[in-house]
Design an enzyme around this catalytic site. Structure first.
Site: not given
Length: 523
Positions: A338-340, A357
């Site tokens: 899960c990262t942006s 992240t």
């Protein structure tokens, strides 16, 4: 009567790129992109917009990234010829003891394929937490390149946190997927689980909203006192007190000693373009390795065909083999994370690529009661086996897969690229870059072009939309898996890209096509 042949129904999904003379902001969530667009409209530059957008993501998509995480940012200011990397990755606490992570002798369930650690202490809970660098990185970027007041950039995130996080379908899926682990932490469970279950939008009603603990209060304090407070002020005191109560190793001394780093990055010449990749313990050096391979093996034509995708696969396999051998990751890892990623281009031609992240969904699944901060599980980045290049050790920085990238194309266009998706990030960035640099695609064309995924020495995963002849060629040369590029689950990274054109001064952004939430904002 003519024979009727049944064929499976296929959706054709498009998300047109957005062009604006006032700049663009591309993220994985509409509300965050709109925050950045409003900053640009108020006269802020690309770094101002990136800082405000980054903080907003903590309030609308907290399982991806936030104040308790870390990341990397590339900045190429308009009107100049220098590019800067801001590094704010996580660091192991100084009091970390490798003996706290004994191996069980069984295979692990983490995303890197490490052997299992007792009680999964490297994956979740207080012992999985590394020193967060997010606020330090944003503060340093603002100090070096920002133009608006820090408090004004924090204020939109504070307002979003006060409203509460909207639980749309994507949030429900994210919470449900991690619910058994969330339930083990009282703060996380109280926030994300209602009577032990994830919330969901009623069939015909409005989406419920979740109050993210005391995050709004923490953001308000951060806006008033500045980023320094997170490391040496009231926020730091609250974090260290909560961690001590939970039995974690993160201390006030760790926070006080943390520093983000800024360094100038040199370009890699690539077929008439110049590429600036994130330095250090990122996927940037491996991206450069891939591009060096493609310089020799890829013969661009009018459009990428079977030979081009084969060249991508060979370059990625060779580069990952060297990365796994020299830098310490396992070769049989699950690639999810899960990262942006967000990209910004402003009216002056400044571009920003920022990847941030918590590492796993909801990080360590630990929400601190005094601050509402959801903490990372950065210790999982380390190999729990001793004696390896990336082994667990106190005060050490781990290897990551983040790959924010800036490109100046041969035709003068300036692009900022990046993605979320763990080890899938690098293949996506490399192919997007090639689509732009080798085949002269527009950002809209590049965003919609099918990709392959190669993140290890064996399997090549190919988008089912690729032509049959391309898939057939790949199948003769590689172990091939054909997978659709769907909404959930996804077999590929989630990229976005922004491009600035010097001739017109217009900026164009493309958000991840298959995500209903990903969005390009413009003033």
């Amino acid at each position: 009567m003519a024979e009727v042949t049944e064929k499976p129904e296929r959706w054709v999904v498009r998300k047109p790129a957005v062009t604006s003379l006032g700049g663009v902001v591309a993220t994985q969530h509409q509300a965050a992109s709109e925050v950045g667009a409003r900053v640009l409209a108020a006269g802020g530059n690309a770094v101002d917009a990136a800082v405000a957008t980054s903080l907003a993501l903590a309030a609308v998509e907290p399982w991806m990234s936030g104040l308790g995480g870390g990341g990397y940012m590339l900045v190429r200011p308009g009107g100049g010829d220098r590019t800067w990397a801001i590094s704010f990755g996580m660091v192991a606490p100084g009091a970390l003891d490798p003996a706290d992570y004994p191996l069980t002798g069984e295979a692990g369930a983490d995303m890197f394929g490490w052997p299992a650690v007792a009680e999964d202490r490297n994956m979740r809970g207080p012992l999985a937490v590394a020193v967060p660098g997010q606020v330090a990185g944003l503060g340093l970027a603002h100090e070096r390149f920002g133009s608006l007041a820090w408090a004004d950039l924090v204020a939109p995130a504070c307002r979003l946190a006060e409203q509460g996080m909207e639980v749309d379908w994507h949030a429900t899926v994210a919470i449900a997927a991690s619910a058994p682990e969330i339930a083990q932490d009282p703060g996380s469970a109280a926030t994300y689980l209602a009577d032990g279950f994830p919330q969901a939008t009623p069939w015909t009603g409005d989406a419920p909203r979740i109050r993210l603990g005391r995050l709004a209060d923490t953001l308000r304090r951060l806006g008033e006192a500045g980023p320094e407070d997170f490391y040496r002020g009231e926020i730091a005191q609250a974090i260290s007190a909560d961690m001590a109560a939970l039995g974690g190793r993160l201390s006030a001394a760790d926070l006080a000693g943390y520093e983000a780093e800024a360094e100038e990055v040199s370009p890699l010449p690539y077929r008439g373009s110049r590429v600036w990749a994130a330095p250090g313990l990122t996927a940037g050096p491996t991206l450069i390795d891939v591009l060096n391979c493609l310089s020799a093996s890829l013969d661009p034509g009018a459009a990428p065909g079977g030979e081009a995708y084969a060249a991508y696969a060979e370059a990625l396999q060779a580069a990952y083999a060297r990365r796994l051998r020299a830098m310490g990751e396992s070769s049989d890892a699950d690639r999810a994370s899960c990262t942006s990623h967000l990209g910004v281009a402003d009216r002056e031609g400044t571009v920003v690529a920022l990847t941030q992240t918590l590492l796993s969904p909801f990080g360590a699944k630990v929400m601190l009661p005094e601050t509402g901060i959801l903490l990372n599980n950065g210790i999982m980045w380390f190999d729990p086996r001793p004696g390896a290049p990336n082994s667990i050790a106190p005060g050490k920085r781990p290897l990551s897969n983040m790959c924010p990238t800036v490109v100046e194309l041969a035709d003068g266009r300036r692009a900022a690229l990046g993605a979320s998706g763990g080890r899938r990030i690098l293949p996506a960035v490399a192919q997007l870059l090639s689509f732009l640099a080798d085949f002269g695609m527009s950002v809209d064309e590049a965003a919609h072009c099918p990709r392959i995924n190669v993140d290890g020495p064996d399997l090549v995963e190919a988008d089912a939309r690729l032509p049959a002849e391309t898939l057939g060629m790949l199948a003769t040369r590689f172990a091939l898996g054909v997978r659709p590029h769907g909404v959930h689950p996804t077999a590929y990274a989630c990229p976005n890209a922004v491009v600035w054109e010097p001739a017109s001064g217009a900026a164009t952004g493309a958000a991840h096509v298959m995500s209903p939430n990903a969005f390009v904002g413009a003033p």
